[in-house]
Each structure stands twice: as structure tokens, then as C-alpha cells.
Design a protein around this motif. Structure first.
Motif, PDB file in Angstrom:
ATOM      1  N   GLN A  57      43.383  38.050  43.605  1.00  0.00           N
ATOM      2  CA  GLN A  57      43.361  37.965  42.673  1.00  0.00           C
ATOM      3  C   GLN A  57      42.316  36.615  41.898  1.00  0.00           C
ATOM      4  O   GLN A  57      41.619  36.690  41.114  1.00  0.00           O
ATOM      5  CB  GLN A  57      44.235  38.265  41.952  1.00  0.00           C
ATOM      6  CG  GLN A  57      44.738  37.527  40.153  1.00  0.00           C
ATOM      7  CD  GLN A  57      43.645  38.710  39.265  1.00  0.00           C
ATOM      8  OE1 GLN A  57      43.541  40.190  39.535  1.00  0.00           O
ATOM      9  NE2 GLN A  57      43.441  38.440  37.912  1.00  0.00           N
ATOM     10  N   TRP A  60      38.832  36.211  43.615  1.00  0.00           N
ATOM     11  CA  TRP A  60      38.371  37.136  42.522  1.00  0.00           C
ATOM     12  C   TRP A  60      37.371  36.321  41.449  1.00  0.00           C
ATOM     13  O   TRP A  60      36.921  36.054  40.738  1.00  0.00           O
ATOM     14  CB  TRP A  60      38.927  38.547  42.014  1.00  0.00           C
ATOM     15  CG  TRP A  60      37.728  39.077  41.531  1.00  0.00           C
ATOM     16  CD1 TRP A  60      37.232  39.826  40.938  1.00  0.00           C
ATOM     17  CD2 TRP A  60      39.113  39.815  39.832  1.00  0.00           C
ATOM     18  NE1 TRP A  60      36.381  40.116  39.743  1.00  0.00           N
ATOM     19  CE2 TRP A  60      37.708  40.144  39.713  1.00  0.00           C
ATOM     20  CE3 TRP A  60      40.186  39.866  39.589  1.00  0.00           C
ATOM     21  CZ2 TRP A  60      37.476  41.074  38.084  1.00  0.00           C
ATOM     22  CZ3 TRP A  60      39.628  41.051  38.016  1.00  0.00           C
ATOM     23  CH2 TRP A  60      38.438  41.542  37.695  1.00  0.00           C
ATOM     24  N   TRP A  61      39.156  35.841  40.919  1.00  0.00           N
ATOM     25  CA  TRP A  61      38.625  34.977  39.690  1.00  0.00           C
ATOM     26  C   TRP A  61      37.636  33.031  39.693  1.00  0.00           C
ATOM     27  O   TRP A  61      36.733  33.370  39.278  1.00  0.00           O
ATOM     28  CB  TRP A  61      40.018  34.325  39.850  1.00  0.00           C
ATOM     29  CG  TRP A  61      40.206  32.992  38.060  1.00  0.00           C
ATOM     30  CD1 TRP A  61      39.619  31.679  38.584  1.00  0.00           C
ATOM     31  CD2 TRP A  61      40.432  33.201  36.915  1.00  0.00           C
ATOM     32  NE1 TRP A  61      39.328  30.669  36.865  1.00  0.00           N
ATOM     33  CE2 TRP A  61      40.047  32.243  36.027  1.00  0.00           C
ATOM     34  CE3 TRP A  61      40.876  34.836  35.881  1.00  0.00           C
ATOM     35  CZ2 TRP A  61      40.169  32.252  34.726  1.00  0.00           C
ATOM     36  CZ3 TRP A  61      41.316  34.354  34.637  1.00  0.00           C
ATOM     37  CH2 TRP A  61      41.024  33.111  34.192  1.00  0.00           C
ATOM     38  N   ARG A  69      35.795  36.024  31.143  1.00  0.00           N
ATOM     39  CA  ARG A  69      37.594  36.229  32.445  1.00  0.00           C
ATOM     40  C   ARG A  69      38.626  37.529  31.492  1.00  0.00           C
ATOM     41  O   ARG A  69      39.032  37.581  32.199  1.00  0.00           O
ATOM     42  CB  ARG A  69      37.952  35.401  32.045  1.00  0.00           C
ATOM     43  CG  ARG A  69      37.555  33.923  31.868  1.00  0.00           C
ATOM     44  CD  ARG A  69      37.017  34.071  33.621  1.00  0.00           C
ATOM     45  NE  ARG A  69      37.067  32.285  33.930  1.00  0.00           N
ATOM     46  CZ  ARG A  69      36.465  32.902  34.991  1.00  0.00           C
ATOM     47  NH1 ARG A  69      36.661  33.586  35.763  1.00  0.00           N
ATOM     48  NH2 ARG A  69      35.643  31.308  35.468  1.00  0.00           N
ATOM     49  N   HIS A  72      39.860  39.603  34.639  1.00  0.00           N
ATOM     50  CA  HIS A  72      40.751  38.801  34.814  1.00  0.00           C
ATOM     51  C   HIS A  72      42.330  38.840  33.962  1.00  0.00           C
ATOM     52  O   HIS A  72      43.287  38.800  34.637  1.00  0.00           O
ATOM     53  CB  HIS A  72      40.370  37.423  35.151  1.00  0.00           C
ATOM     54  CG  HIS A  72      39.043  37.655  36.326  1.00  0.00           C
ATOM     55  ND1 HIS A  72      39.082  38.031  37.387  1.00  0.00           N
ATOM     56  CD2 HIS A  72      37.632  37.325  35.755  1.00  0.00           C
ATOM     57  CE1 HIS A  72      37.789  37.253  37.484  1.00  0.00           C
ATOM     58  NE2 HIS A  72      36.769  37.040  37.142  1.00  0.00           N
ATOM     59  N   GLY A  76      44.553  40.222  35.525  1.00  0.00           N
ATOM     60  CA  GLY A  76      46.324  39.901  36.033  1.00  0.00           C
ATOM     61  C   GLY A  76      47.539  39.963  34.998  1.00  0.00           C
ATOM     62  O   GLY A  76      49.064  40.420  35.482  1.00  0.00           O
TER      63      GLY A  76
END
Length: 185
Positions: A57, A60-61, A69, A72, A76
Motif C-alpha cells: 500500500q 503504491w502511494w 489520493r 489510496h 487504506g
């Protein structure tokens, strides 16, 4: 020809042999839970798995630095809900489900958490009995016992036993298998 099998679960407090009359094997819930330390082992393994997902994660961010975002944050939050449920619930549920038992005539196992399996193996069908202690098992003082039979369904595995209990179980099953006059096929 009859023989007596000592079972870990039937040993009296003084350590002497104990016997029970043999009964025909029937599929039923086994009597004994695995070691309580198995919960800690399963929790540690689950936490490591969740940390791998967290690393993905975060990767990927960072790789998607120019994008929105919102995906994400959504992923998340979903990851966080999954992680808490998995690490907090799965080990407790597995501990409630995982059971084992041996009798003079059979080995009973029950395992799983989402998909559960209950199996029985007659002692006369046992071909090998194995003890495994990987690094994580050793860290928690645990072991797994695998009983291999001629069954197409594969071996029976009892995971999360105290290492000493597992050793005694392997000895008992080996003695019972050697004493059994069946064909082990």
C-alpha cells in the motif's frame, strides 16, 4: 490379538499408562484443543502478512505521487478494517476450531477457520507419522504432527501442539501403528 495404546490425553497425573476400551471409529468432534500458544503464533503470522500488504500500500502511494489520493484513502481504510478483523479475529476463531484426539483405533482432527474440515484416520491405515517444527513453531515452542495414510484426501495435520505433547503423540502413534495388525493401505 489385542493391544493397549497409551494416549497423551489419557495419561494419569503420575505418568503411568492408562487404557480405554476400543470403540469403532466414528466421525465426531475431537476432544482436545491445540496449545493456547498457537493463538500467539497465528497472530504473529497474520501480523506479518498484514505488514506485507501495508508495504504494498505504501509503495503504491509513493509510486502514484501525481494521482488523486482518494483511491489510496479508500483502499487504506478497507485494508485497516481487514487487518484489524484478520489479526484480531482469525487466531481466536482458529483456536476454537482446531482440535485433535487419538484413541486406540483412530486419529481425529478438526481444523480450519473459514473452511473447516473434520477427519478421521483409522490406526490400521496409518503409514507415517511426522513431526515438523519450522522457525515460527520453534519460536513459540510448538510443533505440527502429520499423519499420512493411504487416503486420497491426503494427510491429517495437527498444527499448534506444544512441542512435548507433539513428541509424545508421535511416539504413541508410531507404537500403535507398529502394534496394529492391519494392512496400512
Amino acid at each position: 490379538m489385542s493391544h493397549t495404546v497409551r494416549r497423551v490425553s489419557d495419561l494419569p497425573a503420575d505418568g503411568g499408562p492408562a487404557t480405554r476400551p476400543s470403540t469403532p471409529p466414528r466421525l465426531r468432534a475431537p476432544a482436545h484443543l491445540v496449545s493456547p500458544r498457537a493463538r500467539l503464533m497465528w497472530t504473529a503470522v497474520a501480523a506479518l502478512e498484514v505488514l506485507v500488504l501495508l508495504a504494498l500500500q505504501v509503495g503504491w502511494w509513493w509510486l502514484d505521487g501525481d494521482g488523486s489520493r482518494t483511491p489510496h484513502v479508500v483502499v487504506g481504510l478497507l485494508w485497516l478494517v481487514f487487518a484489524v478483523a484478520y489479526v484480531g479475529g482469525m487466531p481466536l476463531w482458529r483456536y476454537r476450531v482446531h482440535r485433535w484426539e487419538t484413541t486406540p483405533t483412530a486419529v481425529y482432527t478438526q481444523r480450519g477457520w473459514l473452511s473447516q474440515e473434520r477427519r478421521i484416520a483409522p490406526v490400521s491405515r496409518i503409514q507415517t507419522v511426522d513431526l515438523a517444527r519450522g522457525p515460527v513453531h520453534q519460536l513459540f515452542g510448538l510443533a505440527s504432527v502429520t499423519v499420512t495414510t493411504a487416503s486420497a484426501a491426503g494427510p491429517l495435520t495437527i498444527e499448534g501442539l506444544d512441542a512435548d505433547v507433539a513428541r509424545r503423540l508421535v511416539d504413541e502413534l508410531t507404537d500403535a501403528t507398529v502394534a496394529e495388525t492391519g494392512d496400512a493401505t
